[in-house]
Design an enzyme around this catalytic site. Structure first.
Site, PDB file in Angstrom:
ATOM      1  N   PHE A 182      12.219   7.717  60.284  1.00 27.20           N
ATOM      2  CA  PHE A 182      11.251   7.083  61.166  1.00 27.20           C
ATOM      3  C   PHE A 182      10.557   8.203  61.932  1.00 27.20           C
ATOM      4  CE2 PHE A 182       9.567   5.098  64.959  1.00 27.20           C
ATOM      5  CZ  PHE A 182       8.792   4.120  64.365  1.00 27.20           C
ATOM      6  N   THR A 183       9.273   7.998  62.240  1.00 24.11           N
ATOM      7  CA  THR A 183       8.452   9.098  62.774  1.00 24.11           C
ATOM      8  C   THR A 183       9.076   9.789  63.984  1.00 24.11           C
ATOM      9  OG1 THR A 183       7.219   7.424  63.995  1.00 24.11           O
ATOM     10  CG2 THR A 183       6.274   8.148  61.903  1.00 24.11           C
ATOM     11  N   ARG A 234       0.725   3.597  56.992  1.00 24.83           N
ATOM     12  CA  ARG A 234       2.091   4.113  56.881  1.00 24.83           C
ATOM     13  C   ARG A 234       2.177   4.760  55.514  1.00 24.83           C
ATOM     14  NH1 ARG A 234       5.058   3.928  61.920  1.00 24.83           N
ATOM     15  NH2 ARG A 234       3.439   5.463  62.072  1.00 24.83           N
ATOM     16  N   TYR A 245      16.833   2.207  94.132  1.00 19.68           N
ATOM     17  CA  TYR A 245      16.805   3.464  93.360  1.00 19.68           C
ATOM     18  C   TYR A 245      18.126   3.662  92.632  1.00 19.68           C
ATOM     19  CZ  TYR A 245      15.843   8.248  92.021  1.00 19.68           C
ATOM     20  OH  TYR A 245      15.621   9.391  91.289  1.00 19.68           O
ATOM     21  N   PHE A 253      -0.648  11.061  62.943  1.00 18.43           N
ATOM     22  CA  PHE A 253      -1.284   9.764  62.691  1.00 18.43           C
ATOM     23  C   PHE A 253      -1.829   9.126  63.966  1.00 18.43           C
ATOM     24  CE2 PHE A 253       2.344   7.361  64.279  1.00 18.43           C
ATOM     25  CZ  PHE A 253       3.372   8.292  64.148  1.00 18.43           C
ATOM     26  N   LYS A 265      10.943  -3.965  70.523  1.00 22.75           N
ATOM     27  CA  LYS A 265      10.940  -4.741  69.266  1.00 22.75           C
ATOM     28  C   LYS A 265      11.801  -5.996  69.461  1.00 22.75           C
ATOM     29  CE  LYS A 265       9.169  -0.704  68.277  1.00 22.75           C
ATOM     30  NZ  LYS A 265       9.745   0.384  67.533  1.00 22.75           N
ATOM     31  N   ASP A 325      20.202   3.418  64.542  1.00 26.71           N
ATOM     32  CA  ASP A 325      18.959   3.065  65.192  1.00 26.71           C
ATOM     33  C   ASP A 325      18.951   1.540  65.108  1.00 26.71           C
ATOM     34  OD1 ASP A 325      16.416   2.296  65.884  1.00 26.71           O
ATOM     35  OD2 ASP A 325      15.431   3.998  64.908  1.00 26.71           O
TER      36      ASP A 325
HETATM   37  C1  LIG Z   1       9.704   1.822  67.509  1.00 25.24           C
HETATM   38  C2  LIG Z   1      10.832   2.475  66.871  1.00 25.24           C
HETATM   39  C3  LIG Z   1      11.385   3.640  67.392  1.00 25.24           C
HETATM   40  C4  LIG Z   1      10.792   4.393  68.574  1.00 25.24           C
HETATM   41  O1  LIG Z   1      10.822   3.649  69.716  1.00 25.24           O
HETATM   42  P1  LIG Z   1       9.718   3.755  70.885  1.00 25.24           P
HETATM   43  O2  LIG Z   1      10.131   2.697  71.832  1.00 25.24           O
HETATM   44  O3  LIG Z   1       8.391   3.490  70.249  1.00 25.24           O
HETATM   45  O4  LIG Z   1       9.807   5.106  71.466  1.00 25.24           O
HETATM   46  C5  LIG Z   1      12.491   4.166  66.757  1.00 25.24           C
HETATM   47  N1  LIG Z   1      13.013   3.588  65.664  1.00 25.24           N
HETATM   48  C6  LIG Z   1      12.500   2.471  65.127  1.00 25.24           C
HETATM   49  C7  LIG Z   1      13.123   1.868  63.937  1.00 25.24           C
HETATM   50  C8  LIG Z   1      11.396   1.867  65.706  1.00 25.24           C
HETATM   51  O5  LIG Z   1      10.887   0.772  65.149  1.00 25.24           O
END
Ligand SMILES: *Cc1c(COP(=O)(O)O)cnc(C)c1O
Length: 461
Positions: free
Chosen positions: A127-128, A386, A75, A453, A261, A218
């Site tokens: 980004f969303t 998109r 933990y 979406f 990613k 990011d």
């Molecule tokens: C996927 C993504 C996110 C969000 O990450 P999650 O792991 O899906 O919460 C943020 N910024 C970018 C550029 C992404 O591709």
């Protein structure tokens, strides 16, 4: 032999396979109707080639799978956590690591800690989830990406660049004290996986620091960005992607990362920063929303596989060369057939220009959503809208936001599909393109309030 005559072939071979279903057009027509014409609502059983996203869909290596077995589920103080800290320090260069369940967990913490209501957060395209958390914390997102990023057919090697004039103007208009940080995305997802140059990132960092504004990356797609810098920016052709990733991060104060990613795992993410005081505040929030500071939202085995994935992505340049090479293979096949798509071909997928493909549909008839559904019915290939649906509504006016880009994204999972799968995909796009006038528009039957979406439903007009 000349290097450009060599193919992008994979630096791995296949050890385990996962059977996938091959369906009929009639079956798919029923499935897309049952899913409300939203590819997010399809069952994966009904999908043949799944290009919905490259998020969390990569194949792990045998070494990563072995890491699951030796993951330490303590933990507190898990040794897998310390492996992860070492990996992030070595590859990204940030001393402080805050592990989260995925990227948006890190975005939530960063946004809540730094943004006050009424603040402005500039960024290179939205980004969303990133913008959602900025707005949720009371901030206003301001797009400062270069204009070329919004022009799908314009060739520009670094469409992810920040327009320093737009950024300077925002600083002059609202004042640096209203800008808690700039959110800089590497290999901009919504622009089509387009990189920024090192020179632009460095200039952005210098401008922001002259005004006391922190730069938060990011860095979710920093690896793919590093590869494009190596291929396209003078002075980087002889540097390894590992060196370039580290240099990218050196021009920032911290980063949020979705490890689903570049990092080659199915779940995970982190916030990493230089400032120990910010890290302390982030850890205080972490225990409220994610988990203890030595696991965040991950199990020990997740952290072990992630630490190994971070090393693996940069151990040699061969991985990213084959990853982007496969995307370019698909993109070049489509370009050769005259299909309108975002150029240059991006790092993680192909972005079809639905506005150009379906000019007979108005943007509020959701051309990219309709094209995604048509592609699925044709071949069982699943892409993602998109465009206007993803852009959502303006919180002030309640109107749709009308983005300049109306795209269908076909994202390629890492190390998952073969060249023949790419051929089938290209053939299907060409088939639908040849019968494009038969694709009709859609209207909402259900529209969620936030991130619509994901769960929206539609019917044919
Ligand atoms: C996927 C993504 C996110 C969000 O990450 P999650 O792991 O899906 O919460 C943020 N910024 C970018 C550029 C992404 O591709």
């Amino acid at each position: 032999m000349e290097p450009h005559r060599r193919s992008w072939a994979e630096p791995y071979k296949i050890k385990v396979v996962e059977p996938i279903t091959m369906t009929t057009p009639e079956h798919r027509r029923q499935a897309i109707r049952a899913a409300g014409f939203n590819s997010f609502l399809l069952r994966s059983d009904d999908v043949y080639i799944d290009l919905l996203t490259d998020s969390g869909t990569s194949a792990m290596s045998d070494y990563q799978w072995a890491g699951l077995m030796v993951g330490d589920e303590a933990y507190a103080g898990s040794k897998s956590f310390y492996h992860l800290v070492e990996a992030v320090q070595e590859v990204y260069g940030y001393p402080e690591l805050i592990p989260t369940h995925q990227g948006r967990g890190a975005e939530h913490i960063l946004s809540q800690l730094l943004i006050s209501p009424g603040d402005y957060v500039p960024g290179n395209m939205y980004f969303t989830t990133t913008r959602f958390h900025q707005e949720f914390a009371g901030g206003v997102f301001v797009d400062v990406i270069i204009d070329e990023a919004h022009m799908p057919s314009v060739e520009h090697p670094f469409k992810g660049n920040i327009d320093l004039v737009k950024l300077q103007k925002l600083i002059d208009d609202v004042g640096a004290d209203k800008i808690p940080y700039i959110s800089v995305e590497t290999n901009v997802n919504m622009a089509g996986g387009q990189p920024m140059s090192m020179a632009n990132l460095k200039a952005t960092y210098e401008l922001c620091h002259a005004h006391g504004i922190p730069v938060m990356l990011d860095a979710t797609r920093a690896l793919e960005n590093a590869y494009f810098i190596q291929q396209r920016e003078g002075g980087y052709e002889n540097k390894s992607v590992k060196e370039i990733v580290l240099e990218i991060c050196s021009h920032s104060d911290g980063a949020t990362v979705s490890s689903k990613k570049d990092n080659l795992v199915n779940i995970g993410g982190f916030l990493a920063v230089r400032d120990p005081e910010l890290a302390r505040r982030a850890r205080a929030m972490l225990v409220q929303f994610e988990g203890l500071h030595t696991y965040g939202g991950m199990s020990g085995r997740d952290m072990e596989a992630l630490a190994r994935g971070i090393h693996e992505m940069v151990d040699t340049d061969d991985h990213v060369r084959a990853r982007v090479g496969q995307v370019e293979y698909l993109g070049n096949a489509l370009l050769k057939a005259g299909i309108p798509l975002v150029r240059p071909i991006g790092g993680h997928g192909i972005f079809l220009d639905a506005a150009a493909i379906l000019p007979h549909l108005a943007q509020d008839q959701f051309p990219a959503q309709a094209l995604t559904a048509a592609l699925y019915v044709d071949s069982g290939v699943r892409g993602m809208e998109r465009g206007i649906v993803s852009a959502g509504r303006d919180p002030k006016t309640g109107d749709h936001r009308y983005p300049k880009l109306e795209l269908v994204r076909m994202a390629i999972p890492r190390r998952v599909y073969t060249q023949a799968h790419m051929d089938v995909t290209a053939e299907s796009v060409v088939e639908v393109y040849e019968h494009r006038e038969s694709v009709g528009g859609l209207k909402f039957t259900y529209e969620p309030e936030e991130l619509r979406f994901f769960q929206a439903r539609f019917e044919e007009i």
